[in-house]
Scaffold this active site. Sequence first.
Site, PDB file in Angstrom:
ATOM      1  N   LYS A  78       0.845  -1.202   0.000  1.00  0.00           N
ATOM      2  CA  LYS A  78       0.000   0.000   0.000  1.00  0.00           C
ATOM      3  C   LYS A  78       0.883   1.255   0.000  1.00  0.00           C
ATOM      4  O   LYS A  78       0.704   2.160  -0.811  1.00  0.00           O
ATOM      5  CB  LYS A  78      -0.944   0.001   1.219  1.00  0.00           C
ATOM      6  CG  LYS A  78      -1.912  -1.185   1.219  1.00  0.00           C
ATOM      7  CD  LYS A  78      -2.857  -1.174   2.396  1.00  0.00           C
ATOM      8  CE  LYS A  78      -2.194  -1.417   3.737  1.00  0.00           C
ATOM      9  NZ  LYS A  78      -1.526  -2.722   3.861  1.00  0.00           N
ATOM     10  N   THR A  79       1.849   1.284   0.924  1.00  0.00           N
ATOM     11  CA  THR A  79       2.743   2.450   0.996  1.00  0.00           C
ATOM     12  C   THR A  79       3.597   2.543  -0.273  1.00  0.00           C
ATOM     13  O   THR A  79       3.874   3.641  -0.764  1.00  0.00           O
ATOM     14  CB  THR A  79       3.665   2.324   2.230  1.00  0.00           C
ATOM     15  OG1 THR A  79       2.838   2.138   3.374  1.00  0.00           O
ATOM     16  CG2 THR A  79       4.545   3.548   2.419  1.00  0.00           C
ATOM     17  N   ASP A 123      -1.668   7.080   5.948  1.00  0.00           N
ATOM     18  CA  ASP A 123      -1.599   5.656   6.274  1.00  0.00           C
ATOM     19  C   ASP A 123      -2.549   5.393   7.452  1.00  0.00           C
ATOM     20  O   ASP A 123      -2.834   6.314   8.227  1.00  0.00           O
ATOM     21  CB  ASP A 123      -0.146   5.312   6.656  1.00  0.00           C
ATOM     22  CG  ASP A 123       0.112   3.822   6.560  1.00  0.00           C
ATOM     23  OD1 ASP A 123      -0.764   3.091   6.060  1.00  0.00           O
ATOM     24  OD2 ASP A 123       1.198   3.388   6.973  1.00  0.00           O
ATOM     25  N   THR A 172      -5.749  -1.239   6.736  1.00  0.00           N
ATOM     26  CA  THR A 172      -5.789  -2.701   6.853  1.00  0.00           C
ATOM     27  C   THR A 172      -7.215  -3.140   7.169  1.00  0.00           C
ATOM     28  O   THR A 172      -7.502  -4.322   7.182  1.00  0.00           O
ATOM     29  CB  THR A 172      -4.862  -3.163   7.997  1.00  0.00           C
ATOM     30  OG1 THR A 172      -5.111  -2.347   9.136  1.00  0.00           O
ATOM     31  CG2 THR A 172      -3.406  -3.051   7.613  1.00  0.00           C
ATOM     32  N   ARG A 231       6.857  -7.869   2.312  1.00  0.00           N
ATOM     33  CA  ARG A 231       7.668  -7.397   3.442  1.00  0.00           C
ATOM     34  C   ARG A 231       8.323  -8.581   4.165  1.00  0.00           C
ATOM     35  O   ARG A 231       9.485  -8.519   4.550  1.00  0.00           O
ATOM     36  CB  ARG A 231       6.822  -6.584   4.420  1.00  0.00           C
ATOM     37  CG  ARG A 231       7.673  -6.117   5.627  1.00  0.00           C
ATOM     38  CD  ARG A 231       6.913  -5.270   6.598  1.00  0.00           C
ATOM     39  NE  ARG A 231       6.585  -3.978   6.036  1.00  0.00           N
ATOM     40  CZ  ARG A 231       5.409  -3.379   6.175  1.00  0.00           C
ATOM     41  NH1 ARG A 231       4.445  -3.964   6.838  1.00  0.00           N
ATOM     42  NH2 ARG A 231       5.198  -2.211   5.644  1.00  0.00           N
TER      43      ARG A 231
HETATM   44  P1  ADP Z   1       2.051  -1.818   3.343  1.00  0.00           P
HETATM   45  O1  ADP Z   1       2.055  -0.318   3.213  1.00  0.00           O
HETATM   46  O2  ADP Z   1       0.927  -2.465   2.596  1.00  0.00           O
HETATM   47  O3  ADP Z   1       2.137  -2.292   4.765  1.00  0.00           O
HETATM   48  P2  ADP Z   1       4.613  -1.627   2.021  1.00  0.00           P
HETATM   49  O4  ADP Z   1       4.237  -0.888   0.784  1.00  0.00           O
HETATM   50  O5  ADP Z   1       5.296  -0.863   3.098  1.00  0.00           O
HETATM   51  O6  ADP Z   1       3.355  -2.396   2.611  1.00  0.00           O
HETATM   52  O7  ADP Z   1       5.502  -2.876   1.544  1.00  0.00           O
HETATM   53  C1  ADP Z   1       6.483  -3.448   2.377  1.00  0.00           C
HETATM   54  C2  ADP Z   1       7.721  -3.746   1.562  1.00  0.00           C
HETATM   55  O8  ADP Z   1       7.443  -4.801   0.651  1.00  0.00           O
HETATM   56  C3  ADP Z   1       8.205  -2.579   0.711  1.00  0.00           C
HETATM   57  O9  ADP Z   1       9.175  -1.823   1.357  1.00  0.00           O
HETATM   58  C4  ADP Z   1       8.788  -3.225  -0.512  1.00  0.00           C
HETATM   59  O10 ADP Z   1      10.165  -3.477  -0.331  1.00  0.00           O
HETATM   60  C5  ADP Z   1       8.065  -4.546  -0.588  1.00  0.00           C
HETATM   61  N1  ADP Z   1       7.016  -4.537  -1.625  1.00  0.00           N
HETATM   62  C6  ADP Z   1       5.706  -4.282  -1.430  1.00  0.00           C
HETATM   63  N2  ADP Z   1       5.019  -4.408  -2.577  1.00  0.00           N
HETATM   64  C7  ADP Z   1       5.922  -4.736  -3.530  1.00  0.00           C
HETATM   65  C8  ADP Z   1       5.823  -5.013  -4.932  1.00  0.00           C
HETATM   66  N3  ADP Z   1       4.648  -4.983  -5.571  1.00  0.00           N
HETATM   67  N4  ADP Z   1       6.952  -5.317  -5.606  1.00  0.00           N
HETATM   68  C9  ADP Z   1       8.142  -5.365  -4.957  1.00  0.00           C
HETATM   69  N5  ADP Z   1       8.304  -5.129  -3.628  1.00  0.00           N
HETATM   70  C10 ADP Z   1       7.212  -4.818  -2.918  1.00  0.00           C
END
Ligand code: ADP
Length: 358
Positions: A78-79, A123, A172, A231
Amino acid sequence: MAREPVLQGDFPTDDERQPRPNNEIPADDDRDLRPQHMTDMVGQREVYERIEIAVDASTKRAEPLGHILFDGPPGLGKTTFATCIPRDLGVDFQIASGAALAAPKDLIPYLTNAQEGSVLFIDEIHRLPKTVEEFLYPAMEDFRVDIVLGEGVNARTLCMNLKPFTLIGATTRTGLLSAPLRDRFQMREHLDFYTVEELAEIVLRNAVKLDVRIEDEAAFEIARRSRGTPRLANNRLRWVRDYVTSKADGCISLTLAGDALAMQGIDVAGLDNQDRKYLETILRVFQGGPVGAEAVAHTINVPVDTLIDEVEPFLLRSELVVRTPRGRKLTEAGFEHLGAVPPEPADVDDEAERPLFD
Ligand code: ADP
């Protein structure tokens, strides 16, 4: 009709309105592995294609992108989407957290700092208090906020126009968002767990970034044991790299990857100690369920939010547990994963067996 929210009283001081040093990538261990542009992202193809069209159209029309809401379990990107989109658009972005925006005045610096077409990423948007949420409605819809200065007979309303911006929200728990807030997002995108192949690709790419050699089979093994979550794949890759650096010649083989992950208590299905403790508690203490999430959370001493947001989604998705009207229940696969014998079908209560969809 949406209520016209107003900010009572304390207008922010100049100090409070100073730009915050937050338009950087969030400080996390994943900083060097996080994709910088959407083309670097792996998986989530349908979401990717829809966002790409919206980004392309907004660039061609030279108009701000519509507001976007991402939902899905933690660690799925998401981030990453929210930080890649403004980079692809070539616009500024600011990052805020729903939990830190306790009152409307906390939101004002972000809104007044937003440049035309820039992105404000919030977020954990489900954690915004109702007053802040309502303050956001006219900002999202009409790019203005109404602020009430003073009190009683001396009160006056100041209508402040904002530059058109894009709000990207991440949650989430989409179920906790109020319908009026949800409806103000032009696009709502759900991120799902990644396939083993997609995670293996992420592991292989990130091994290059981390400057470590890895066999393809080892990348697949790490991917299989990462609960469908990039992650976790990154965390597990880093741990395996450390293990291999310490114990071997530096190249990650299938055996070394398996040994390193076993040492962390990560089993062949990717479940960690906490996941197994959750399943074992339902089996041992609650005879396989049904049992409410709160009862399990209290028993294993984990906050119920963590259980619902972080532990359960993958176990539900893997069909090791189901949610029924009376609570969580181990499935046959759940019993088998723990090496236990599932109860005879005659013992099963029909009502409790019916899955709960919400
Ligand atoms: P969320 O915000 O959903 O908790 P993040 O966007 O922070 O998740 O993702 C966590 C980590 O996973 C990121 O820092 C990145 O390294 C990896 N990641 C997430 N999505 C992808 C993707 N589509 N392709 C490659 N790496 C990804």
